[in-house]
Design an enzyme around this catalytic site. Structure first.
Site, PDB file in Angstrom:
ATOM      1  N   CYS A 140       0.848  -1.192   0.000  1.00  0.00           N
ATOM      2  CA  CYS A 140       0.000   0.000   0.000  1.00  0.00           C
ATOM      3  C   CYS A 140       0.888   1.248   0.000  1.00  0.00           C
ATOM      4  O   CYS A 140       2.086   1.175   0.309  1.00  0.00           O
ATOM      5  CB  CYS A 140      -0.921   0.007   1.225  1.00  0.00           C
ATOM      6  SG  CYS A 140      -0.059   0.223   2.785  1.00  0.00           S
ATOM      7  N   ASP A 146      25.800  -1.605  28.615  1.00  0.00           N
ATOM      8  CA  ASP A 146      24.382  -1.499  28.274  1.00  0.00           C
ATOM      9  C   ASP A 146      23.666  -1.047  29.544  1.00  0.00           C
ATOM     10  O   ASP A 146      24.175  -1.236  30.653  1.00  0.00           O
ATOM     11  CB  ASP A 146      23.867  -2.866  27.816  1.00  0.00           C
ATOM     12  CG  ASP A 146      22.353  -2.906  27.711  1.00  0.00           C
ATOM     13  OD1 ASP A 146      21.781  -2.052  27.029  1.00  0.00           O
ATOM     14  OD2 ASP A 146      21.749  -3.800  28.341  1.00  0.00           O
ATOM     15  N   GLU A 180      -5.850  -2.041  37.495  1.00  0.00           N
ATOM     16  CA  GLU A 180      -4.737  -2.628  36.752  1.00  0.00           C
ATOM     17  C   GLU A 180      -4.703  -4.154  36.803  1.00  0.00           C
ATOM     18  O   GLU A 180      -4.030  -4.798  36.002  1.00  0.00           O
ATOM     19  CB  GLU A 180      -3.397  -2.076  37.279  1.00  0.00           C
ATOM     20  CG  GLU A 180      -3.149  -0.596  36.998  1.00  0.00           C
ATOM     21  CD  GLU A 180      -2.753  -0.342  35.545  1.00  0.00           C
ATOM     22  OE1 GLU A 180      -2.947  -1.231  34.704  1.00  0.00           O
ATOM     23  OE2 GLU A 180      -2.241   0.758  35.267  1.00  0.00           O
ATOM     24  N   GLU A 192      -2.663  -6.767  31.242  1.00  0.00           N
ATOM     25  CA  GLU A 192      -1.489  -7.628  31.113  1.00  0.00           C
ATOM     26  C   GLU A 192      -0.206  -6.838  30.884  1.00  0.00           C
ATOM     27  O   GLU A 192       0.858  -7.403  30.656  1.00  0.00           O
ATOM     28  CB  GLU A 192      -1.683  -8.598  29.938  1.00  0.00           C
ATOM     29  CG  GLU A 192      -2.844  -9.554  30.131  1.00  0.00           C
ATOM     30  CD  GLU A 192      -3.049 -10.453  28.924  1.00  0.00           C
ATOM     31  OE1 GLU A 192      -2.361 -10.223  27.901  1.00  0.00           O
ATOM     32  OE2 GLU A 192      -3.875 -11.363  28.985  1.00  0.00           O
ATOM     33  N   HIS A 193      -0.309  -5.521  30.935  1.00  0.00           N
ATOM     34  CA  HIS A 193       0.856  -4.666  30.694  1.00  0.00           C
ATOM     35  C   HIS A 193       1.888  -4.865  31.810  1.00  0.00           C
ATOM     36  O   HIS A 193       1.521  -5.056  32.976  1.00  0.00           O
ATOM     37  CB  HIS A 193       0.415  -3.200  30.642  1.00  0.00           C
ATOM     38  CG  HIS A 193       1.436  -2.292  30.044  1.00  0.00           C
ATOM     39  ND1 HIS A 193       2.522  -1.830  30.750  1.00  0.00           N
ATOM     40  CD2 HIS A 193       1.539  -1.749  28.808  1.00  0.00           C
ATOM     41  CE1 HIS A 193       3.247  -1.052  29.981  1.00  0.00           C
ATOM     42  NE2 HIS A 193       2.675  -0.980  28.788  1.00  0.00           N
ATOM     43  N   GLY A 216      -2.162   2.054  24.194  1.00  0.00           N
ATOM     44  CA  GLY A 216      -1.222   3.156  24.106  1.00  0.00           C
ATOM     45  C   GLY A 216      -1.463   4.281  25.083  1.00  0.00           C
ATOM     46  O   GLY A 216      -0.688   5.236  25.136  1.00  0.00           O
ATOM     47  N   GLY A 269      -3.759   3.688  28.476  1.00  0.00           N
ATOM     48  CA  GLY A 269      -3.951   3.210  29.830  1.00  0.00           C
ATOM     49  C   GLY A 269      -5.252   2.441  29.976  1.00  0.00           C
ATOM     50  O   GLY A 269      -5.793   1.922  28.986  1.00  0.00           O
TER      51      GLY A 269
END
Length: 803
Positions: free
Chosen positions: A15, A490, A525, A529-530, A558, A560
């Site tokens: 596309c 890191d 919450e 599953e976040h 994205g 809450g």
């Protein structure tokens, strides 16, 4: 400006949004001019300034957008490739029009070339490379990664060592008691010596081959000594040589068997470290060849990932590993890409923006339909695995110096042996003494102690390191440690724990009790599953805060979550969620969110009804020993830095509190590797410490790579050193041990050379005429054994030494 037009073919376009995504990434390149794309075929003409940009940059920008190019790979073998020539060879081949990437390995002398078949073919690449002065031998029959049978090699080395030890002891006892072996005994010893030589024939063959190439090595000296003494012993046993009083064929059998046995054991110890590499890497690559659900003709069919082609559509459900590289064409979800980016926070992916996804990442929640752009061998994960596979093990520099010196020593010893033979045979007219002295020169000069001087120290040091939580995977790491000038870390999982923690709750205007606010937030919450949701719920469970059932629950991707507790609306999420629900908040809340972000944490707003009542600070936390380890490294004169895929705010925060010298945020895996290479091109010797798949390229590219034992499998495989206890302070211990190892190696090597320098003149009969001093081959072999023992004992002091 040198404007180049290159015809390419893009895979995965379906596309206009796809074309826009690619154009957006390409415009970020310095020197990029234009791209024209035929959406139906994927063919494109790309224009760029070759002085500022390369086809490799274009290729990587397109891959970063989630797509790929039609390309071909070839593997070429070179006649010679020294470590110092790698950069020059890669640069020359990469400069050929149509070549995308080039990687060379000085150990295997193999060059991997990826090229664009629409602008150049394989034979043209070879022809152009030869015209640039690169010595290409042809196409190798085998690829990297094949291992020899370690157990078979060990048994052969052990058998040769045992036979050699038996014959040496047998001859020594016979010499002490004045017993000469009868014919059957000589036949037995000859047979055993031949078996020992056969067990170590690969060493002899390599040495002879090196002699024919007029570039003798340590193996050449071994080959000469073994073959000469064995042939002389057999000739004597068959009656072709009349032995002088006190000489017999046993002397020569023990020399040949003892030499090959002791040297073979030393070489096994050295080779063992090399063959330990890349074992788990093959298992990791197999994860790219599992099953995937492909959407076909309105239905879903399970297929092997290896049979999936670009353009097909696969579905992925929550909790599953994404099996291919591609772009999202339907659905949304949170994708854990921490293995590639180092960021612990899952990324929100949706179809509207054709977001790219990578094989090996995990869909933590949601549902995705993915159009495949790369599968199996073309995925980013496989590319990382292949790059790590090219990171071969090297001999320690001091050992390579020893090899070169021994090469010169070989010619010197050959000359001395020939002169000795000629002098005693033709001038003194003593043929048996001539044979004995020349054979003794070769036997005593054989660098047995040289052969195990470094491997023995390294092997015992590896054992000592393992007891201290340091897994050594490369033979020259101890020596390389002395040359390290900068240590790069890191962030996520290395300097920090790598998990989400509730660090603080900031109440707004103190209008609610802290426990009550946690009660509201955790209740809502608990349905999500976040990872942040899980961290919050775990916190409430640990603190004994009760949670209630919800009458309603809404998840806004994205942003809450929103839930209703006994009719009370509770919203937990970011500023965008508050705006979406028309919830008011003060400027103080905005400042607080910015402040939390500046500390490298995430701000989570908690609103009850229409007011923000609290802001959670959720984030990672430093390892307890991070600060002390870095302080000690800096005390030893090392520069330190942080390299991460995380945000600038987070990286800057940790860099400041740890007082690091350098900070590099928002870097992709290949950008980390490029950073390391660029620093090393400028003269730095970089130690890179990491734990994830995203660190593997940087670890394998660095002068000395270090991985955490708890890290990803591929990062452990790419590391030269693994911190099995996951303690940064063990790096300090490693540097201390390295200094001791270096000293012991030099001591052993010095003793081995001194031994040869003193005894070769004696072995040649220099003091025989004046003082009657003579060294028979069996005595030479015994001296060789004692020299080996002294080297071993010196190395073994490492086990008892306090570090």
């Amino acid at each position: 400006m040198v404007l180049v037009k290159e015809r390419i073919r893009v895979i995965g376009l379906d596309c206009p949004t796809c074309v826009y995504s690619i154009q957006r990434n390409l415009r970020k390149l310095k020197g990029f001019y234009n791209i024209e794309v035929d959406l139906s075929s994927g063919d494109a003409i790309v224009e760029y300034d070759s002085e500022k940009c390369s086809l490799r940059d274009v290729y990587r920008a397109i891959r970063d957008a989630g797509y790929d190019l039609v390309k071909e790979r070839m593997l070429l073998a070179l006649y010679e490739l020294d470590e110092s020539e790698v950069s020059a060879v890669e640069s020359k081949i990469s400069g050929i029009t149509g070549v995308i990437e080039c990687h060379a390995s000085p150990v295997t002398r193999l060059v991997s070339i990826t090229y664009n078949p629409l602008s150049i073919n394989g034979s043209e690449v070879v022809s152009r490379a030869k015209s640039l002065g690169i010595g290409i031998a042809g196409f190798p029959q085998e690829v990297l990664g094949k291992e020899r049978g370690e157990r078979s090699l060990f048994l052969r080395r052990l058998a040769a060592f045992s036979i050699g030890l038996f014959i040496v002891l047998y001859a020594a006892i016979g010499m002490y008691y004045g017993l000469l072996p009868h014919y059957e005994g000589e036949l037995l010893l000859a047979s055993l010596a031949i078996v020992a030589v056969i067990m170590g024939f690969d060493i002899v063959a390599k040495g002879i081959a090196a002699l024919f190439r007029l570039s003798p090595t340590m193996d050449s000296l071994i080959a000469l000594s073994v073959s000469t003494t064995l042939i002389t012993g057999i000739a004597g046993a068959l009656g072709f040589i009349e032995w002088r009083e006190g000489l017999h064929s046993t002397s020569f059998f023990e020399a040949s068997a003892g030499v090959i046995g002791f040297v073979g054991l030393g070489k096994y110890l050295e080779e063992r470290l090399r063959r330990r590499a890349l074992r788990s890497l093959e298992g990791l690559a197999k994860t790219l060849y599992g099953k995937a659900r492909v959407i076909e003709d309105g239905g879903v069919r399970e297929k092997d990932v290896s049979t999936i082609s670009p353009g097909e559509v696969v579905e992925v459900k929550a909790g599953e590993i994404i099996p291919v590289d591609g772009v999202v064409i339907d659905g949304w979800g949170y994708v854990d890409e921490s293995s590639f980016t180092g960021e612990p926070m899952p990324k929100f992916k949706k179809a509207d923006s054709r977001d790219p996804v990578l094989a090996g990442s995990i869909l933590t929640s949601g549902y995705l339909k993915i159009r495949v752009t790369r599968a199996t061998r073309d995925t980013v994960l496989y590319h990382i695995i292949e790059t790590v596979r090219e990171a071969q093990f090297y001999k320690p520099k001091v050992m390579r110096v020893a090899d070169r010196v021994v090469g010169l020593l070989t010619w010197v010893v050959i000359a001395i042996a020939v002169l000795t033979l000629s002098y005693w045979w033709f001038i003194v007219s003593e043929p048996t003494l001539a044979l004995m002295f020349s054979a003794t020169v070769l036997a005593i000069a054989c660098p047995c102690a040289l052969g195990i001087a470094i491997p023995m120290v390294v092997s015992i040091a590896v054992l000592r390191a393992a007891r201290s939580g340091l897994l050594i995977r490369r033979g020259d790491v101890f020596e390389r440690a002395a040359e390290v000038s900068i240590v790069l870390f890191d962030k996520t999982g290395t300097l920090t724990i790598g998990r989400h923690f509730i660090k603080d709750l900031h109440l707004i205007e103190g209008s609610i009790d802290e426990e009550q606010l946690f009660h509201y937030a955790c209740s809502v919450e608990s349905r999500s599953e976040h990872p942040i949701s899980k961290a919050l719920v775990n916190y409430c469970v640990e603190k004994g805060i009760k949670m209630e059932n919800l009458s309603d629950f809404i998840h806004l991707p994205g942003m809450g979550v929103v839930g209703f507790i006994k009719g009370i609306r509770v919203a937990v999420g970011n500023l965008e969620l508050m705006e979406r629900l028309n919830i008011s908040y003060s400027d103080g809340v905005i400042e607080l969110v910015k402040e939390i972000g500046s500390r490298g944490s995430t701000a989570v707003l908690i609103a009850v009804e229409n007011r923000v009542l609290g802001v959670l600070e959720v984030g990672d936390t430093l390892r307890s020993d991070a600060k002390s380890a870095i302080e000690e490294l800096k005390m030893h004169g090392l520069k330190t830095g942080i390299v991460s895929g995380d945000t600038n705010e987070s990286v800057s925060y940790y860099s400041k509190i740890l007082d690091l010298d350098l900070a590099f945020p928002e870097l992709k895996p290949e950008e980390k590797a490029e950073l390391v290479k660029n620093m090393q091109d400028k003269g730095e010797r970089v130690m890179f410490v990491g734990d994830g798949v995203n660190d593997a390229l940087a670890i394998s590219s660095s002068f000395l790579g270090v991985a955490f034992g708890s890290g990803s499998e591929i990062s452990r495989e790419s590391g030269d050193l693994v911190l099995t206890k996951n303690k940064l302070v063990d790096l300090v211990l490693f540097f201390k041990l390295s200094r001791i190892v270096r000293r012991k190696s030099i001591e052993n090597l010095a003793w081995a050379f001194i031994y040869n320098a003193i005894l070769i003149p004696v072995a040649a009969g220099l003091f025989y005429t004046s003082y009657g001093i003579i060294i028979k081959p069996e005595a030479a072999a015994l001296a060789m054994v004692l020299s080996d023992i002294s080297v071993i004992l010196n190395a073994m002091t490492l086990l008892a030494k306090k570090i």
